[in-house]
Design a protein around this motif. Structure first.
Motif, mmCIF file in Angstrom:
data_model
loop_
_atom_site.group_PDB
_atom_site.id
_atom_site.type_symbol
_atom_site.label_atom_id
_atom_site.label_comp_id
_atom_site.label_asym_id
_atom_site.label_seq_id
_atom_site.Cartn_x
_atom_site.Cartn_y
_atom_site.Cartn_z
ATOM 1 N N LEU A 26 54.008 53.425 70.667
ATOM 2 C CA LEU A 26 55.453 53.020 69.989
ATOM 3 C C LEU A 26 54.494 52.318 68.786
ATOM 4 O O LEU A 26 56.048 52.170 68.009
ATOM 5 C CB LEU A 26 55.976 52.536 70.886
ATOM 6 N N ARG A 27 54.052 50.876 68.559
ATOM 7 C CA ARG A 27 53.941 50.675 67.759
ATOM 8 C C ARG A 27 52.997 51.185 66.316
ATOM 9 O O ARG A 27 53.617 50.746 65.758
ATOM 10 C CB ARG A 27 52.770 49.217 68.396
ATOM 11 N N GLU B 142 52.645 51.382 74.700
ATOM 12 C CA GLU B 142 53.067 50.258 73.651
ATOM 13 C C GLU B 142 51.704 50.414 72.722
ATOM 14 O O GLU B 142 52.909 50.278 71.094
ATOM 15 C CB GLU B 142 51.827 49.359 74.601
ATOM 16 N N GLN C 72 58.360 48.747 75.950
ATOM 17 C CA GLN C 72 57.485 48.420 76.465
ATOM 18 C C GLN C 72 56.532 47.221 76.097
ATOM 19 O O GLN C 72 55.595 47.787 77.025
ATOM 20 C CB GLN C 72 57.114 49.771 75.698
ATOM 21 N N ARG C 73 56.780 46.625 75.662
ATOM 22 C CA ARG C 73 55.938 45.365 75.345
ATOM 23 C C ARG C 73 56.328 44.572 77.006
ATOM 24 O O ARG C 73 55.391 44.241 76.943
ATOM 25 C CB ARG C 73 56.022 44.713 73.722
ATOM 26 N N TYR D 196 59.505 50.156 71.667
ATOM 27 C CA TYR D 196 58.617 49.389 71.618
ATOM 28 C C TYR D 196 58.352 47.788 71.823
ATOM 29 O O TYR D 196 58.004 47.535 72.894
ATOM 30 C CB TYR D 196 58.083 49.112 70.078
ATOM 31 N N CYS E 206 56.131 52.544 65.268
ATOM 32 C CA CYS E 206 57.273 51.316 64.695
ATOM 33 C C CYS E 206 56.181 50.796 63.140
ATOM 34 O O CYS E 206 57.080 50.867 61.639
ATOM 35 C CB CYS E 206 57.511 49.889 64.757
#
Length: 201
Positions: free
Chosen positions: A162-163, A159, A135-136, A132, A166
């Motif tokens: 992926l968050r 992004e 990507q961010r 994450y 998380c």
């Protein structure tokens, strides 16, 4: 686990650059990517996730009555279950400041229970958060170096996915609730920062 070099290469690849073999900070592009990765890592970790949060961390005053904040702490608050529940403390100049008594002096042999959020080196962050963060950071890097709206939008969509991973990881490893159980079995509202964090996510 992803290394910092691999993370920087992912950021470079995102803007069409060739991968590198070393982190030469004399190269402006590499230096910018490294700084962005560090800033994004700190931003993400500052949110306070289960893996980098610690409740009831005890801080002891020194001989001058100062409560020195250890390096590596991103955020802190007084633990509500502490017996000194009337304490109001903020971090100033690397020490805890008592906002009720307007003083840095907590007295000798004083202990204070804190809820803290720790900073981690990139390599020590769980893989799902590494992905994450990279990507961010790649999105921010692309926006600053290339300025392509399409590329930024494309990275932004990945992004968000992926968050979500998380969040799933954090929910699995942590027991999040707006109610907190004290030592005597009674429940009370979690600190405002914790409640808002749960709602926001």
């Amino acid at each position: 686990m992803t290394t910092q070099l691999q993370a920087i290469n992912s950021m470079l690849t995102a803007i069409g650059q060739a991968p590198i073999t070393g982190l030469d900070q004399a190269n402006p592009e590499i230096a910018t990517a490294t700084l962005i990765l560090s800033n994004v890592r700190e931003e993400v970790l500052s949110e306070g996730w289960n893996f980098n949060s610690e409740k009831g961390y005890t801080l002891l005053s020194d001989s001058n009555g100062n409560l020195i904040v250890p390096p590596g702490i991103l955020n802190l608050s007084v633990n509500q279950e502490d017996s000194k529940y009337q304490v109001r403390a903020v971090q100033k100049k690397g020490k805890l400041y008592d906002t009720l008594r307007h003083s840095f002096d907590w007295g000798a042999n004083t202990s204070l229970s804190l809820d803290v959020v720790w900073d981690y080196e990139f390599e020590d962050v769980p893989s799902v958060f590494q992905n994450y963060i990279v990507q961010r950071a790649a999105r921010v890097f692309a926006g600053r170096t290339v300025g392509s709206d399409k590329m930024v939008l494309f990275n932004s969509q990945d992004e968000q996915m992926l968050r979500a991973s998380c969040l799933a990881y954090d929910c699995t490893t942590g027991r999040h609730n707006v109610l907190v159980q004290g030592e005597k079995g009674k429940y009370f509202m979690a600190p405002t920062q914790t409640v808002l964090s749960i709602i926001a996510r």
